[in-house]
Design a protein around this motif. Structure first.
Motif, PDB file in Angstrom:
ATOM      1  N   SER A   1      -8.404   1.759  -9.526  1.00 29.18           N
ATOM      2  CA  SER A   1      -8.116   3.065  -8.961  1.00 29.18           C
ATOM      3  C   SER A   1      -6.691   3.116  -8.421  1.00 29.18           C
ATOM      4  CB  SER A   1      -9.099   3.369  -7.823  1.00 29.18           C
ATOM      5  OG  SER A   1      -8.779   4.599  -7.234  1.00 29.18           O
ATOM      6  N   SER A   2      -5.973   4.162  -8.753  1.00 27.04           N
ATOM      7  CA  SER A   2      -4.596   4.314  -8.272  1.00 27.04           C
ATOM      8  C   SER A   2      -4.509   5.307  -7.113  1.00 27.04           C
ATOM      9  CB  SER A   2      -3.688   4.765  -9.416  1.00 27.04           C
ATOM     10  OG  SER A   2      -4.129   6.035  -9.888  1.00 27.04           O
ATOM     11  N   SER A   3      -5.650   5.776  -6.629  1.00 28.56           N
ATOM     12  CA  SER A   3      -5.638   6.784  -5.568  1.00 28.56           C
ATOM     13  C   SER A   3      -5.501   6.171  -4.172  1.00 28.56           C
ATOM     14  CB  SER A   3      -6.921   7.619  -5.632  1.00 28.56           C
ATOM     15  OG  SER A   3      -8.042   6.800  -5.364  1.00 28.56           O
ATOM     16  N   HIS A   4      -5.471   4.854  -4.075  1.00 29.81           N
ATOM     17  CA  HIS A   4      -5.356   4.205  -2.770  1.00 29.81           C
ATOM     18  C   HIS A   4      -3.901   3.886  -2.488  1.00 29.81           C
ATOM     19  CE1 HIS A   4      -9.651   3.981  -2.840  1.00 29.81           C
ATOM     20  NE2 HIS A   4      -9.616   3.356  -4.000  1.00 29.81           N
ATOM     21  N   ARG A   5      -3.449   4.237  -1.288  1.00 28.85           N
ATOM     22  CA  ARG A   5      -2.046   4.010  -0.965  1.00 28.85           C
ATOM     23  C   ARG A   5      -1.809   2.747  -0.153  1.00 28.85           C
ATOM     24  NH1 ARG A   5       0.102   7.431   3.967  1.00 28.85           N
ATOM     25  NH2 ARG A   5      -1.584   7.062   5.440  1.00 28.85           N
ATOM     26  N   GLY A   6      -2.862   2.090   0.286  1.00 31.49           N
ATOM     27  CA  GLY A   6      -2.719   0.918   1.136  1.00 31.49           C
ATOM     28  C   GLY A   6      -2.908  -0.391   0.405  1.00 31.49           C
ATOM     29  N   SER A   7      -2.477  -1.456   1.070  1.00 32.65           N
ATOM     30  CA  SER A   7      -2.680  -2.823   0.596  1.00 32.65           C
ATOM     31  C   SER A   7      -3.187  -3.642   1.769  1.00 32.65           C
ATOM     32  CB  SER A   7      -1.369  -3.425   0.096  1.00 32.65           C
ATOM     33  OG  SER A   7      -0.891  -2.722  -1.013  1.00 32.65           O
ATOM     34  N   TYR A   8      -3.903  -4.718   1.477  1.00 33.79           N
ATOM     35  CA  TYR A   8      -4.392  -5.566   2.560  1.00 33.79           C
ATOM     36  C   TYR A   8      -3.265  -6.450   3.092  1.00 33.79           C
ATOM     37  CZ  TYR A   8      -9.165  -4.096   1.880  1.00 33.79           C
ATOM     38  OH  TYR A   8     -10.305  -3.351   1.816  1.00 33.79           O
ATOM     39  N   TYR A   9      -3.212  -6.545   4.401  1.00 37.28           N
ATOM     40  CA  TYR A   9      -2.228  -7.350   5.117  1.00 37.28           C
ATOM     41  C   TYR A   9      -3.002  -8.385   5.910  1.00 37.28           C
ATOM     42  CZ  TYR A   9       2.032  -8.216   7.878  1.00 37.28           C
ATOM     43  OH  TYR A   9       3.138  -8.776   8.453  1.00 37.28           O
ATOM     44  N   TYR A  10      -2.619  -9.643   5.811  1.00 36.86           N
ATOM     45  CA  TYR A  10      -3.379 -10.732   6.405  1.00 36.86           C
ATOM     46  C   TYR A  10      -2.626 -11.341   7.585  1.00 36.86           C
ATOM     47  CZ  TYR A  10      -5.896 -10.252   2.065  1.00 36.86           C
ATOM     48  OH  TYR A  10      -6.616  -9.744   1.019  1.00 36.86           O
ATOM     49  N   GLY A  11      -3.394 -11.602   8.654  1.00 33.27           N
ATOM     50  CA  GLY A  11      -2.831 -12.235   9.840  1.00 33.27           C
ATOM     51  C   GLY A  11      -1.920 -11.297  10.603  1.00 33.27           C
ATOM     52  N   GLY A  12      -1.017 -11.861  11.385  1.00 32.80           N
ATOM     53  CA  GLY A  12      -0.062 -11.064  12.141  1.00 32.80           C
ATOM     54  C   GLY A  12      -0.694 -10.354  13.313  1.00 32.80           C
ATOM     55  N   SER A  13       0.025  -9.388  13.839  1.00 37.02           N
ATOM     56  CA  SER A  13      -0.445  -8.624  14.986  1.00 37.02           C
ATOM     57  C   SER A  13      -0.084  -7.153  14.813  1.00 37.02           C
ATOM     58  CB  SER A  13       0.177  -9.165  16.273  1.00 37.02           C
ATOM     59  OG  SER A  13       1.585  -9.069  16.219  1.00 37.02           O
ATOM     60  N   ILE A  14      -0.700  -6.303  15.641  1.00 38.20           N
ATOM     61  CA  ILE A  14      -0.455  -4.863  15.591  1.00 38.20           C
ATOM     62  C   ILE A  14       0.238  -4.435  16.877  1.00 38.20           C
ATOM     63  CG2 ILE A  14      -1.493  -2.579  15.481  1.00 38.20           C
ATOM     64  CD1 ILE A  14      -3.829  -3.794  14.010  1.00 38.20           C
ATOM     65  N   SER A  15       1.291  -3.664  16.735  1.00 32.15           N
ATOM     66  CA  SER A  15       1.981  -3.065  17.869  1.00 32.15           C
ATOM     67  C   SER A  15       2.421  -1.670  17.457  1.00 32.15           C
ATOM     68  CB  SER A  15       3.197  -3.915  18.253  1.00 32.15           C
ATOM     69  OG  SER A  15       3.887  -3.323  19.326  1.00 32.15           O
ATOM     70  N   ASP A  16       2.081  -0.671  18.248  1.00 31.30           N
ATOM     71  CA  ASP A  16       2.397   0.728  17.938  1.00 31.30           C
ATOM     72  C   ASP A  16       1.896   1.130  16.550  1.00 31.30           C
ATOM     73  OD1 ASP A  16       3.644   1.099  20.406  1.00 31.30           O
ATOM     74  OD2 ASP A  16       5.579   0.413  19.634  1.00 31.30           O
ATOM     75  N   ASN A  17       0.683   0.684  16.199  1.00 32.25           N
ATOM     76  CA  ASN A  17       0.013   1.011  14.941  1.00 32.25           C
ATOM     77  C   ASN A  17       0.740   0.470  13.708  1.00 32.25           C
ATOM     78  OD1 ASN A  17      -2.319   2.128  13.816  1.00 32.25           O
ATOM     79  ND2 ASN A  17      -1.200   3.932  13.138  1.00 32.25           N
ATOM     80  N   ARG A  18       1.584  -0.569  13.899  1.00 33.87           N
ATOM     81  CA  ARG A  18       2.280  -1.216  12.785  1.00 33.87           C
ATOM     82  C   ARG A  18       2.032  -2.726  12.869  1.00 33.87           C
ATOM     83  NH1 ARG A  18       4.465   3.065  11.098  1.00 33.87           N
ATOM     84  NH2 ARG A  18       6.154   4.305  11.848  1.00 33.87           N
ATOM     85  N   VAL A  19       1.971  -3.360  11.707  1.00 39.79           N
ATOM     86  CA  VAL A  19       1.709  -4.800  11.667  1.00 39.79           C
ATOM     87  C   VAL A  19       3.007  -5.586  11.528  1.00 39.79           C
ATOM     88  CG1 VAL A  19      -0.614  -4.590  10.728  1.00 39.79           C
ATOM     89  CG2 VAL A  19       1.332  -4.738   9.173  1.00 39.79           C
ATOM     90  N   SER A  20       2.972  -6.825  12.005  1.00 41.98           N
ATOM     91  CA  SER A  20       4.107  -7.732  11.834  1.00 41.98           C
ATOM     92  C   SER A  20       3.601  -9.162  11.970  1.00 41.98           C
ATOM     93  CB  SER A  20       5.191  -7.458  12.879  1.00 41.98           C
ATOM     94  OG  SER A  20       4.707  -7.720  14.178  1.00 41.98           O
ATOM     95  N   GLY A  21       4.359 -10.097  11.445  1.00 38.59           N
ATOM     96  CA  GLY A  21       4.042 -11.501  11.595  1.00 38.59           C
ATOM     97  C   GLY A  21       3.011 -12.045  10.623  1.00 38.59           C
ATOM     98  N   GLY A  22       2.612 -11.270   9.640  1.00 37.82           N
ATOM     99  CA  GLY A  22       1.633 -11.722   8.656  1.00 37.82           C
ATOM    100  C   GLY A  22       2.202 -11.623   7.259  1.00 37.82           C
ATOM    101  N   SER A  23       1.331 -11.402   6.288  1.00 41.06           N
ATOM    102  CA  SER A  23       1.771 -11.331   4.903  1.00 41.06           C
ATOM    103  C   SER A  23       0.790 -10.504   4.073  1.00 41.06           C
ATOM    104  CB  SER A  23       1.857 -12.740   4.321  1.00 41.06           C
ATOM    105  OG  SER A  23       2.187 -12.693   2.947  1.00 41.06           O
ATOM    106  N   PHE A  24       1.295  -9.906   3.001  1.00 44.81           N
ATOM    107  CA  PHE A  24       0.420  -9.232   2.039  1.00 44.81           C
ATOM    108  C   PHE A  24      -0.247 -10.249   1.114  1.00 44.81           C
ATOM    109  CE2 PHE A  24       3.161  -5.660   3.231  1.00 44.81           C
ATOM    110  CZ  PHE A  24       2.208  -4.700   3.480  1.00 44.81           C
ATOM    111  N   ASP A  25       0.229 -11.484   1.139  1.00 43.11           N
ATOM    112  CA  ASP A  25      -0.331 -12.567   0.339  1.00 43.11           C
ATOM    113  C   ASP A  25      -1.247 -13.407   1.219  1.00 43.11           C
ATOM    114  OD1 ASP A  25      -0.926 -14.631  -1.377  1.00 43.11           O
ATOM    115  OD2 ASP A  25       1.128 -15.412  -1.486  1.00 43.11           O
TER     116      ASP A  25
END
Length: 93
Positions: free
Chosen positions: A52-76
């Motif tokens: 399906s190409s209707s999904h705009r997101g990808s899974y992000y693993y680990g890291g942390s959330i601040s202000d509804n944004r992730v950092s410190g992890g990876s898409f792999d």
């Protein structure tokens, strides 16, 4: 008094063992994220259906959330070490 200390040591050791086993078998946190803005999205935006190409997101693993944004992890997923004390870097699963 001596008996209390012995049982405290045993119970403490069991807690450490349980935490170690749990950490070794766990996967890193998985979040649905916009790959451009790194803003968190609802899980339905990252459906596992690769066709399906209707999904705009990808899974992000680990890291942390601040202000509804992730950092410190990876898409792999393999790039994120999920091992705990005594675990090797190669996760199971």
């Amino acid at each position: 008094m001596r008996r209390l200390r012995s049982s405290t040591v045993v119970l403490g050791g069991m807690g450490v063992l349980a935490a170690t086993i749990t950490a070794c078998g766990s996967d890193p946190d998985k979040r649905c994220v916009d790959p451009v803005t790194r803003e968190t999205l609802p899980s339905y935006e990252c459906d596992d259906d690769k066709g399906s190409s209707s999904h705009r997101g990808s899974y992000y693993y680990g890291g942390s959330i601040s202000d509804n944004r992730v950092s410190g992890g990876s898409f792999d997923k393999k790039a994120v070490d999920s091992g705990g004390f005594g675990c090797s870097g190669s996760g199971g699963g």
